[in-house]
Design a protein around this motif. Structure first.
Motif, PDB file in Angstrom:
ATOM      1  N   UNK A 344       0.814  -1.227   0.000  1.00  0.00           N
ATOM      2  CA  UNK A 344       0.000   0.000   0.000  1.00  0.00           C
ATOM      3  C   UNK A 344       0.845   1.273   0.000  1.00  0.00           C
ATOM      4  N   UNK A 345       1.968   1.255   0.736  1.00  0.00           N
ATOM      5  CA  UNK A 345       2.770   2.485   0.891  1.00  0.00           C
ATOM      6  C   UNK A 345       4.094   2.443   0.135  1.00  0.00           C
ATOM      7  N   UNK A 346       4.472   1.256  -0.382  1.00  0.00           N
ATOM      8  CA  UNK A 346       5.779   1.064  -1.035  1.00  0.00           C
ATOM      9  C   UNK A 346       6.940   1.449  -0.110  1.00  0.00           C
ATOM     10  N   UNK A 347       6.746   1.218   1.179  1.00  0.00           N
ATOM     11  CA  UNK A 347       7.774   1.491   2.187  1.00  0.00           C
ATOM     12  C   UNK A 347       8.295   0.157   2.719  1.00  0.00           C
ATOM     13  N   UNK A 348       9.617  -0.010   2.875  1.00  0.00           N
ATOM     14  CA  UNK A 348      10.144  -1.248   3.477  1.00  0.00           C
ATOM     15  C   UNK A 348       9.873  -1.249   4.987  1.00  0.00           C
ATOM     16  N   UNK A 349       8.635  -1.607   5.351  1.00  0.00           N
ATOM     17  CA  UNK A 349       8.178  -1.483   6.747  1.00  0.00           C
ATOM     18  C   UNK A 349       9.042  -2.303   7.714  1.00  0.00           C
ATOM     19  N   UNK A 350       9.403  -3.528   7.318  1.00  0.00           N
ATOM     20  CA  UNK A 350      10.193  -4.375   8.214  1.00  0.00           C
ATOM     21  C   UNK A 350      11.544  -3.736   8.513  1.00  0.00           C
ATOM     22  N   UNK A 351      12.222  -3.270   7.465  1.00  0.00           N
ATOM     23  CA  UNK A 351      13.525  -2.618   7.658  1.00  0.00           C
ATOM     24  C   UNK A 351      13.360  -1.359   8.501  1.00  0.00           C
ATOM     25  N   UNK A 352      12.306  -0.591   8.228  1.00  0.00           N
ATOM     26  CA  UNK A 352      12.079   0.672   8.940  1.00  0.00           C
ATOM     27  C   UNK A 352      11.892   0.451  10.437  1.00  0.00           C
ATOM     28  N   UNK A 353      11.064  -0.534  10.809  1.00  0.00           N
ATOM     29  CA  UNK A 353      10.781  -0.741  12.227  1.00  0.00           C
ATOM     30  C   UNK A 353      11.928  -1.450  12.960  1.00  0.00           C
ATOM     31  N   UNK A 354      12.662  -2.310  12.274  1.00  0.00           N
ATOM     32  CA  UNK A 354      13.858  -2.908  12.897  1.00  0.00           C
ATOM     33  C   UNK A 354      14.872  -1.816  13.217  1.00  0.00           C
ATOM     34  N   UNK A 355      15.105  -0.928  12.241  1.00  0.00           N
ATOM     35  CA  UNK A 355      16.012   0.205  12.448  1.00  0.00           C
ATOM     36  C   UNK A 355      15.537   1.061  13.625  1.00  0.00           C
ATOM     37  N   UNK A 356      14.235   1.375  13.644  1.00  0.00           N
ATOM     38  CA  UNK A 356      13.685   2.242  14.687  1.00  0.00           C
ATOM     39  C   UNK A 356      13.865   1.642  16.075  1.00  0.00           C
ATOM     40  N   UNK A 357      13.609   0.344  16.202  1.00  0.00           N
ATOM     41  CA  UNK A 357      13.717  -0.302  17.517  1.00  0.00           C
ATOM     42  C   UNK A 357      15.162  -0.306  18.013  1.00  0.00           C
ATOM     43  N   UNK A 358      16.115  -0.522  17.089  1.00  0.00           N
ATOM     44  CA  UNK A 358      17.532  -0.491  17.484  1.00  0.00           C
ATOM     45  C   UNK A 358      17.922   0.916  17.931  1.00  0.00           C
ATOM     46  N   UNK A 359      17.520   1.925  17.154  1.00  0.00           N
ATOM     47  CA  UNK A 359      17.857   3.314  17.488  1.00  0.00           C
ATOM     48  C   UNK A 359      17.196   3.718  18.808  1.00  0.00           C
ATOM     49  N   UNK A 360      15.918   3.345  18.985  1.00  0.00           N
ATOM     50  CA  UNK A 360      15.209   3.693  20.217  1.00  0.00           C
ATOM     51  C   UNK A 360      15.882   3.047  21.427  1.00  0.00           C
TER      52      UNK A 360
END
Length: 459
Positions: A344-360
Protein backbone atom coordinates in the motif's frame (compact mmCIF):
# COMPACT_ATOMS: atom_id res chain seq x y z
CA UNK A 1 35.79 -18.02 -2.08
CA UNK A 2 35.30 -14.99 -4.33
CA UNK A 3 35.08 -11.94 -2.04
CA UNK A 4 35.15 -9.46 -4.94
CA UNK A 5 32.26 -10.84 -6.98
CA UNK A 6 30.21 -7.93 -8.32
CA UNK A 7 26.51 -7.18 -8.36
CA UNK A 8 24.60 -6.37 -11.55
CA UNK A 9 23.18 -2.88 -11.96
CA UNK A 10 20.34 -4.39 -14.01
CA UNK A 11 19.25 -6.62 -11.09
CA UNK A 12 19.29 -3.64 -8.72
CA UNK A 13 17.23 -1.53 -11.10
CA UNK A 14 14.75 -4.37 -11.57
CA UNK A 15 14.33 -5.00 -7.83
CA UNK A 16 14.05 -1.31 -6.95
CA UNK A 17 11.30 -0.75 -9.53
CA UNK A 18 8.78 -1.61 -6.83
CA UNK A 19 9.41 1.75 -5.15
CA UNK A 20 7.11 4.65 -6.03
CA UNK A 21 9.12 7.43 -7.70
CA UNK A 22 7.65 10.44 -5.90
CA UNK A 23 10.57 12.57 -4.66
CA UNK A 24 11.38 15.88 -6.38
CA UNK A 25 14.57 17.95 -6.34
CA UNK A 26 13.00 20.14 -3.62
CA UNK A 27 12.27 17.05 -1.48
CA UNK A 28 15.90 15.95 -1.83
CA UNK A 29 17.25 19.36 -0.86
CA UNK A 30 14.90 19.35 2.15
CA UNK A 31 16.19 15.88 3.14
CA UNK A 32 19.80 17.03 2.72
CA UNK A 33 19.43 20.36 4.54
CA UNK A 34 17.43 18.52 7.19
CA UNK A 35 20.42 16.26 7.84
CA UNK A 36 23.25 18.80 7.50
CA UNK A 37 21.85 21.83 9.35
CA UNK A 38 21.30 20.83 12.99
CA UNK A 39 22.15 22.31 16.37
CA UNK A 40 25.78 22.56 15.26
CA UNK A 41 24.99 25.77 13.38
CA UNK A 42 24.23 27.46 16.73
CA UNK A 43 27.36 26.12 18.46
CA UNK A 44 30.29 25.38 16.12
CA UNK A 45 30.87 28.89 14.66
CA UNK A 46 31.34 30.30 18.16
CA UNK A 47 33.44 27.59 19.77
CA UNK A 48 35.74 27.20 16.74
CA UNK A 49 36.19 30.99 16.53
CA UNK A 50 37.15 31.12 20.21
CA UNK A 51 39.52 28.15 20.26
CA UNK A 52 40.96 27.79 16.75
CA UNK A 53 40.37 30.46 14.11
CA UNK A 54 39.04 33.75 15.49
CA UNK A 55 36.95 35.66 12.92
CA UNK A 56 38.78 33.52 10.33
CA UNK A 57 36.21 30.80 11.20
CA UNK A 58 34.33 32.16 8.16
CA UNK A 59 37.21 30.88 5.99
CA UNK A 60 37.28 27.60 7.96
CA UNK A 61 33.70 26.89 6.90
CA UNK A 62 34.55 27.81 3.32
CA UNK A 63 37.55 25.42 3.19
CA UNK A 64 35.54 22.59 4.77
CA UNK A 65 32.77 23.18 2.25
CA UNK A 66 35.23 22.83 -0.65
CA UNK A 67 36.31 19.38 0.60
CA UNK A 68 32.67 18.34 1.03
CA UNK A 69 31.79 19.74 -2.40
CA UNK A 70 34.43 17.49 -3.99
CA UNK A 71 32.95 14.42 -2.28
CA UNK A 72 29.44 15.71 -3.08
CA UNK A 73 30.22 15.83 -6.79
CA UNK A 74 31.46 12.23 -6.66
CA UNK A 75 28.22 11.17 -4.96
CA UNK A 76 26.25 13.12 -7.57
CA UNK A 77 27.94 11.23 -10.43
CA UNK A 78 27.42 7.85 -8.75
CA UNK A 79 23.74 8.52 -8.01
CA UNK A 80 23.27 9.70 -11.59
CA UNK A 81 24.95 6.59 -13.07
CA UNK A 82 23.52 4.10 -10.51
CA UNK A 83 20.04 5.38 -9.48
CA UNK A 84 19.45 2.61 -6.91
CA UNK A 85 18.75 2.38 -3.18
CA UNK A 86 21.62 1.79 -0.77
CA UNK A 87 24.03 4.68 -1.41
CA UNK A 88 27.73 3.79 -1.05
CA UNK A 89 26.85 0.19 -0.11
CA UNK A 90 25.29 -0.46 -3.52
CA UNK A 91 28.00 1.52 -5.35
CA UNK A 92 30.68 -0.59 -3.65
CA UNK A 93 28.94 -3.85 -4.61
CA UNK A 94 28.74 -2.91 -8.28
CA UNK A 95 32.14 -1.23 -8.70
CA UNK A 96 34.53 -2.82 -6.17
CA UNK A 97 32.94 -6.14 -5.24
CA UNK A 98 30.83 -7.65 -2.48
CA UNK A 99 33.28 -7.50 0.45
CA UNK A 100 33.92 -3.76 -0.10
CA UNK A 101 30.19 -3.13 -0.47
CA UNK A 102 29.55 -4.97 2.80
CA UNK A 103 32.23 -2.99 4.68
CA UNK A 104 30.79 0.29 3.37
CA UNK A 105 27.24 -0.79 4.25
CA UNK A 106 28.32 -1.85 7.73
CA UNK A 107 30.07 1.50 8.29
CA UNK A 108 26.98 3.41 7.08
CA UNK A 109 24.71 1.43 9.43
CA UNK A 110 26.95 2.64 12.26
CA UNK A 111 26.94 6.24 10.95
CA UNK A 112 23.19 6.59 10.47
CA UNK A 113 21.91 4.73 13.53
CA UNK A 114 24.44 6.13 15.99
CA UNK A 115 23.88 9.67 14.71
CA UNK A 116 20.09 9.41 15.21
CA UNK A 117 20.45 7.82 18.66
CA UNK A 118 22.78 10.63 19.77
CA UNK A 119 20.54 13.36 18.36
CA UNK A 120 17.43 11.82 19.96
CA UNK A 121 19.03 12.31 23.39
CA UNK A 122 19.88 15.92 22.50
CA UNK A 123 16.29 16.49 21.32
CA UNK A 124 15.01 15.02 24.59
CA UNK A 125 17.26 17.35 26.62
CA UNK A 126 15.97 20.43 24.75
CA UNK A 127 12.36 19.25 25.04
CA UNK A 128 12.72 18.52 28.77
CA UNK A 129 14.06 22.04 29.39
CA UNK A 130 11.17 23.47 27.36
CA UNK A 131 8.70 21.49 29.54
CA UNK A 132 10.51 22.66 32.69
CA UNK A 133 10.08 26.30 31.60
CA UNK A 134 6.28 25.83 31.79
CA UNK A 135 6.41 23.95 35.08
CA UNK A 136 6.35 20.33 33.82
CA UNK A 137 9.15 18.06 35.03
CA UNK A 138 9.86 14.65 33.56
CA UNK A 139 10.67 12.16 36.39
CA UNK A 140 14.42 11.60 36.78
CA UNK A 141 13.97 7.85 36.26
CA UNK A 142 12.62 8.52 32.75
CA UNK A 143 15.14 11.17 31.68
CA UNK A 144 18.42 9.36 31.01
CA UNK A 145 20.12 6.11 29.90
CA UNK A 146 20.00 2.97 32.04
CA UNK A 147 22.10 3.96 35.05
CA UNK A 148 20.45 2.91 38.35
CA UNK A 149 23.36 4.36 40.34
CA UNK A 150 22.27 7.84 39.20
CA UNK A 151 18.55 7.09 39.34
CA UNK A 152 17.88 6.95 35.56
CA UNK A 153 16.40 3.92 33.80
CA UNK A 154 15.28 5.08 30.35
CA UNK A 155 15.28 8.27 28.29
CA UNK A 156 11.57 8.11 27.52
CA UNK A 157 11.36 11.28 25.41
CA UNK A 158 14.23 10.05 23.17
CA UNK A 159 12.39 6.75 22.59
CA UNK A 160 9.07 8.49 21.88
CA UNK A 161 10.49 10.93 19.28
CA UNK A 162 12.25 8.11 17.37
CA UNK A 163 9.09 5.98 17.29
CA UNK A 164 6.92 8.99 16.34
CA UNK A 165 9.15 9.85 13.35
CA UNK A 166 9.17 6.20 12.30
CA UNK A 167 5.37 6.05 12.45
CA UNK A 168 5.26 9.14 10.22
CA UNK A 169 7.66 7.57 7.68
CA UNK A 170 5.67 4.33 7.76
CA UNK A 171 2.62 6.18 6.39
CA UNK A 172 4.43 6.76 3.10
CA UNK A 173 6.77 9.29 1.57
CA UNK A 174 4.21 11.88 0.41
CA UNK A 175 2.96 12.75 3.91
CA UNK A 176 6.44 12.45 5.42
CA UNK A 177 7.99 14.78 2.86
CA UNK A 178 5.28 17.40 3.32
CA UNK A 179 5.92 17.52 7.08
CA UNK A 180 9.71 17.42 6.63
CA UNK A 181 9.66 20.17 3.97
CA UNK A 182 7.62 22.48 6.22
CA UNK A 183 10.00 21.82 9.15
CA UNK A 184 13.07 22.56 7.00
CA UNK A 185 11.58 25.83 5.71
CA UNK A 186 10.80 26.87 9.31
CA UNK A 187 14.33 25.99 10.40
CA UNK A 188 15.92 28.01 7.58
CA UNK A 189 13.56 30.93 8.33
CA UNK A 190 14.70 30.99 11.99
CA UNK A 191 18.38 30.98 10.95
CA UNK A 192 17.74 33.77 8.41
CA UNK A 193 15.94 35.80 11.12
CA UNK A 194 19.02 35.50 13.35
CA UNK A 195 21.28 36.68 10.51
CA UNK A 196 18.92 39.55 9.60
CA UNK A 197 18.61 40.74 13.23
CA UNK A 198 22.26 40.15 14.10
CA UNK A 199 23.54 42.27 11.19
CA UNK A 200 22.30 45.40 13.01
CA UNK A 201 24.50 44.61 16.05
CA UNK A 202 27.77 43.98 14.20
CA UNK A 203 30.74 46.01 15.42
CA UNK A 204 33.46 46.12 12.72
CA UNK A 205 36.14 46.21 15.42
CA UNK A 206 35.23 42.65 16.41
CA UNK A 207 36.69 41.40 13.10
CA UNK A 208 40.18 42.62 14.08
CA UNK A 209 42.49 40.81 14.16
CA UNK A 210 40.90 38.62 11.49
CA UNK A 211 43.47 35.81 11.83
CA UNK A 212 44.62 35.90 15.48
CA UNK A 213 45.72 32.26 15.28
CA UNK A 214 47.24 32.77 11.81
CA UNK A 215 46.36 30.68 8.75
CA UNK A 216 47.14 27.44 10.65
CA UNK A 217 44.21 28.24 12.94
CA UNK A 218 41.91 28.53 9.90
CA UNK A 219 43.00 25.07 8.69
CA UNK A 220 42.63 23.59 12.19
CA UNK A 221 39.16 25.11 12.38
CA UNK A 222 38.32 23.64 8.95
CA UNK A 223 39.10 20.12 10.17
CA UNK A 224 36.70 20.67 13.09
CA UNK A 225 33.81 22.21 11.15
CA UNK A 226 34.19 19.72 8.27
CA UNK A 227 32.00 17.30 10.21
CA UNK A 228 29.20 19.89 10.35
CA UNK A 229 28.59 19.27 6.63
CA UNK A 230 28.24 15.50 6.90
CA UNK A 231 24.83 14.04 6.15
CA UNK A 232 24.34 15.12 2.53
CA UNK A 233 25.41 11.61 1.50
CA UNK A 234 22.15 10.30 2.98
CA UNK A 235 20.35 11.79 -0.03
CA UNK A 236 21.87 9.14 -2.28
CA UNK A 237 19.97 6.41 -0.36
CA UNK A 238 16.76 7.72 -1.92
CA UNK A 239 17.73 7.37 -5.61
CA UNK A 240 15.23 4.55 -6.28
CA UNK A 241 12.34 6.80 -5.17
CA UNK A 242 13.27 9.93 -7.14
CA UNK A 243 11.60 11.33 -10.25
CA UNK A 244 14.21 11.78 -12.98
CA UNK A 245 17.14 10.74 -10.73
CA UNK A 246 19.87 11.70 -13.22
CA UNK A 247 18.87 15.34 -12.94
CA UNK A 248 17.29 15.58 -9.49
CA UNK A 249 19.93 13.65 -7.49
CA UNK A 250 22.62 16.09 -8.64
CA UNK A 251 20.40 19.08 -7.85
CA UNK A 252 19.62 17.64 -4.41
CA UNK A 253 23.23 16.97 -3.39
CA UNK A 254 24.84 20.14 -4.79
CA UNK A 255 21.85 22.28 -3.72
CA UNK A 256 22.12 20.99 -0.15
CA UNK A 257 25.80 21.88 0.07
CA UNK A 258 25.28 25.37 -1.41
CA UNK A 259 22.50 26.20 1.08
CA UNK A 260 24.53 24.75 3.97
CA UNK A 261 27.64 26.80 3.19
CA UNK A 262 25.65 30.06 2.81
CA UNK A 263 23.88 29.49 6.16
CA UNK A 264 26.99 28.37 8.07
CA UNK A 265 29.15 31.23 6.75
CA UNK A 266 26.30 33.70 7.32
CA UNK A 267 25.86 32.68 10.97
CA UNK A 268 29.64 32.66 11.53
CA UNK A 269 30.12 36.13 9.99
CA UNK A 270 27.29 37.68 12.03
CA UNK A 271 28.23 35.93 15.27
CA UNK A 272 31.89 37.01 15.36
CA UNK A 273 30.78 40.50 14.32
CA UNK A 274 28.30 40.76 17.22
CA UNK A 275 30.64 39.54 19.98
CA UNK A 276 34.43 39.47 20.30
CA UNK A 277 35.59 35.94 19.40
CA UNK A 278 37.43 35.56 22.75
CA UNK A 279 34.06 35.50 24.57
CA UNK A 280 32.43 32.78 22.46
CA UNK A 281 33.84 29.64 24.11
CA UNK A 282 30.51 28.90 25.82
CA UNK A 283 27.94 26.09 25.59
CA UNK A 284 25.55 28.02 23.34
CA UNK A 285 27.40 30.90 21.63
CA UNK A 286 24.49 32.19 19.50
CA UNK A 287 22.12 32.46 22.47
CA UNK A 288 24.95 34.09 24.47
CA UNK A 289 25.53 36.67 21.72
CA UNK A 290 21.82 37.52 21.62
CA UNK A 291 21.76 37.97 25.40
CA UNK A 292 24.76 40.33 25.09
CA UNK A 293 22.81 42.60 22.70
CA UNK A 294 19.55 42.28 24.72
CA UNK A 295 17.67 40.17 22.16
CA UNK A 296 16.75 37.29 24.45
CA UNK A 297 13.39 36.82 22.68
CA UNK A 298 15.28 35.55 19.64
CA UNK A 299 17.29 33.14 21.82
CA UNK A 300 13.98 31.47 22.75
CA UNK A 301 13.05 31.23 19.06
CA UNK A 302 16.44 29.62 18.34
CA UNK A 303 15.66 26.92 20.92
CA UNK A 304 12.61 26.02 18.84
CA UNK A 305 14.85 26.13 15.75
CA UNK A 306 17.22 23.67 17.42
CA UNK A 307 14.35 21.27 18.14
CA UNK A 308 13.16 21.51 14.52
CA UNK A 309 16.74 21.05 13.28
CA UNK A 310 17.23 17.85 15.27
CA UNK A 311 13.79 16.59 14.18
CA UNK A 312 14.58 16.94 10.46
CA UNK A 313 18.00 15.35 10.93
CA UNK A 314 16.37 12.30 12.53
CA UNK A 315 13.79 12.10 9.72
CA UNK A 316 16.52 11.96 7.06
CA UNK A 317 18.75 9.51 8.91
CA UNK A 318 15.98 7.08 9.94
CA UNK A 319 14.72 7.15 6.35
CA UNK A 320 18.24 6.53 4.97
CA UNK A 321 18.94 3.77 7.51
CA UNK A 322 15.81 1.88 6.48
CA UNK A 323 16.71 2.09 2.76
CA UNK A 324 20.25 0.91 3.53
CA UNK A 325 19.04 -2.08 5.56
CA UNK A 326 16.46 -2.81 2.81
CA UNK A 327 19.31 -2.85 0.24
CA UNK A 328 21.42 -5.30 2.24
CA UNK A 329 18.35 -7.53 2.72
CA UNK A 330 17.62 -7.24 -1.05
CA UNK A 331 21.04 -8.82 -1.66
CA UNK A 332 20.44 -11.63 0.86
CA UNK A 333 23.30 -10.60 3.14
CA UNK A 334 20.78 -9.81 5.87
CA UNK A 335 17.48 -11.73 6.22
CA UNK A 336 15.37 -11.15 3.10
CA UNK A 337 12.22 -10.18 5.08
CA UNK A 338 13.95 -6.80 5.48
CA UNK A 339 13.60 -6.23 1.70
CA UNK A 340 9.82 -6.60 1.59
CA UNK A 341 7.90 -3.48 0.54
CA UNK A 342 4.43 -2.74 1.90
CA UNK A 343 2.00 -3.08 -1.06
CA UNK A 344 0.00 0.00 0.00
CA UNK A 345 2.77 2.49 0.89
CA UNK A 346 5.78 1.06 -1.04
CA UNK A 347 7.77 1.49 2.19
CA UNK A 348 10.14 -1.25 3.48
CA UNK A 349 8.18 -1.48 6.75
CA UNK A 350 10.19 -4.37 8.21
CA UNK A 351 13.53 -2.62 7.66
CA UNK A 352 12.08 0.67 8.94
CA UNK A 353 10.78 -0.74 12.23
CA UNK A 354 13.86 -2.91 12.90
CA UNK A 355 16.01 0.20 12.45
CA UNK A 356 13.68 2.24 14.69
CA UNK A 357 13.72 -0.30 17.52
CA UNK A 358 17.53 -0.49 17.48
CA UNK A 359 17.86 3.31 17.49
CA UNK A 360 15.21 3.69 20.22
CA UNK A 361 17.05 1.12 22.36
CA UNK A 362 20.37 2.92 21.89
CA UNK A 363 18.93 6.41 22.49
CA UNK A 364 16.76 5.35 25.41
CA UNK A 365 19.02 2.99 27.33
CA UNK A 366 22.68 3.35 26.28
CA UNK A 367 25.10 6.17 27.15
CA UNK A 368 26.55 7.34 23.82
CA UNK A 369 29.07 9.89 25.12
CA UNK A 370 32.14 8.01 23.88
CA UNK A 371 30.64 6.53 20.70
CA UNK A 372 29.50 9.49 18.60
CA UNK A 373 32.97 10.06 17.11
CA UNK A 374 32.52 6.71 15.32
CA UNK A 375 30.00 8.47 13.06
CA UNK A 376 32.88 10.41 11.50
CA UNK A 377 35.05 7.43 10.58
CA UNK A 378 32.11 5.59 8.95
CA UNK A 379 31.28 8.64 6.85
CA UNK A 380 34.87 9.33 5.80
CA UNK A 381 35.43 5.71 4.79
CA UNK A 382 32.38 5.86 2.51
CA UNK A 383 33.51 9.24 1.11
CA UNK A 384 36.96 7.83 0.31
CA UNK A 385 35.68 4.82 -1.64
CA UNK A 386 33.05 6.86 -3.49
CA UNK A 387 35.69 9.45 -4.46
CA UNK A 388 38.27 6.98 -5.77
CA UNK A 389 35.43 4.85 -7.19
CA UNK A 390 34.74 7.45 -9.90
CA UNK A 391 37.82 6.16 -11.77
CA UNK A 392 36.65 2.50 -12.18
CA UNK A 393 33.10 3.80 -12.74
CA UNK A 394 34.25 5.77 -15.80
CA UNK A 395 36.04 2.67 -17.12
CA UNK A 396 33.02 0.38 -16.64
CA UNK A 397 31.53 -0.05 -20.12
CA UNK A 398 28.40 -1.78 -18.78
CA UNK A 399 27.28 1.38 -16.94
CA UNK A 400 26.09 4.25 -19.09
CA UNK A 401 25.78 7.74 -17.64
CA UNK A 402 24.83 9.39 -20.91
CA UNK A 403 23.43 12.84 -20.18
CA UNK A 404 24.01 12.45 -16.43
CA UNK A 405 26.24 14.49 -14.13
CA UNK A 406 30.00 13.92 -14.32
CA UNK A 407 32.66 15.25 -11.94
CA UNK A 408 34.61 18.03 -13.71
CA UNK A 409 38.41 17.98 -14.06
CA UNK A 410 38.47 14.16 -14.01
CA UNK A 411 40.53 12.47 -12.57
CA UNK A 412 41.99 15.38 -10.56
CA UNK A 413 38.88 16.21 -8.50
CA UNK A 414 38.03 12.59 -7.52
CA UNK A 415 41.65 11.96 -6.45
CA UNK A 416 41.78 15.26 -4.51
CA UNK A 417 38.52 14.33 -2.79
CA UNK A 418 39.78 10.87 -1.81
CA UNK A 419 43.11 12.20 -0.51
CA UNK A 420 41.35 14.97 1.49
CA UNK A 421 39.02 12.40 3.10
CA UNK A 422 41.99 10.17 4.01
CA UNK A 423 43.74 13.20 5.52
CA UNK A 424 40.66 14.00 7.61
CA UNK A 425 40.51 10.37 8.75
CA UNK A 426 44.12 10.54 9.93
CA UNK A 427 43.17 13.41 12.27
CA UNK A 428 40.66 11.26 14.19
CA UNK A 429 41.60 10.05 17.68
CA UNK A 430 43.13 6.65 18.40
CA UNK A 431 40.07 5.67 20.47
CA UNK A 432 37.90 6.20 17.38
CA UNK A 433 39.99 3.74 15.36
CA UNK A 434 39.85 1.17 18.18
CA UNK A 435 36.05 1.45 18.38
CA UNK A 436 35.78 1.23 14.59
CA UNK A 437 38.07 -1.83 14.56
CA UNK A 438 35.74 -3.63 16.99
CA UNK A 439 32.68 -2.66 14.90
CA UNK A 440 34.25 -3.88 11.64
CA UNK A 441 35.40 -7.13 13.29
CA UNK A 442 31.77 -7.81 14.28
CA UNK A 443 30.71 -6.95 10.71
CA UNK A 444 33.20 -9.36 9.14
CA UNK A 445 32.10 -12.16 11.48
CA UNK A 446 28.52 -11.55 10.37
CA UNK A 447 29.55 -11.46 6.70
CA UNK A 448 31.50 -14.73 6.77
CA UNK A 449 29.02 -16.42 9.14
CA UNK A 450 25.84 -15.41 7.28
CA UNK A 451 26.15 -12.85 4.50
CA UNK A 452 28.54 -14.62 2.11
CA UNK A 453 26.55 -17.90 2.12
CA UNK A 454 23.13 -16.25 1.79
CA UNK A 455 24.14 -13.63 -0.77
CA UNK A 456 22.11 -13.80 -3.98
CA UNK A 457 25.40 -13.88 -5.87
CA UNK A 458 25.75 -17.44 -4.56
CA UNK A 459 22.75 -18.54 -6.63
Amino acid sequence: MNLFRKESLERYLGTDQKFVKSLTAFDLIALGVGAVIGTGIFILPGTVAATDAGPGVILSFFLAAIVCALAGMCYAEFSSALPVAGSAYSYGNVIFGEIIGWILGWSLILEYMLAVAAVSTGWAAYFNSLLASVGIKVPTALSGPFDPAHGTYINLIAVIIVLAITAMLAHGMNTSMRINNIAVVLKIAIIVIFIAVGVFFIKPGNYHPFLPYHITGVFQGATTVFFAFLGFDAISSSAAEVKNPRKNMTTGIIGTLLIAIVLYMGVAAVLVGMVKYTKLDVANPVAFALEMVHQSWLADVLSIGALIGMFTMMVTMIYSSSRLVYSIGRDGMLPTFLAKLDPHTSVPQNALWVVALIIAFMGGLVSLDHLTSLVNIGTLLAFTFVSFGIIPLRHNREISNQGGFKVPLYPVFPILSGVACLAMMCLLKKETFIGAGIWFAIGLLLYFGYGYRHSKLNR
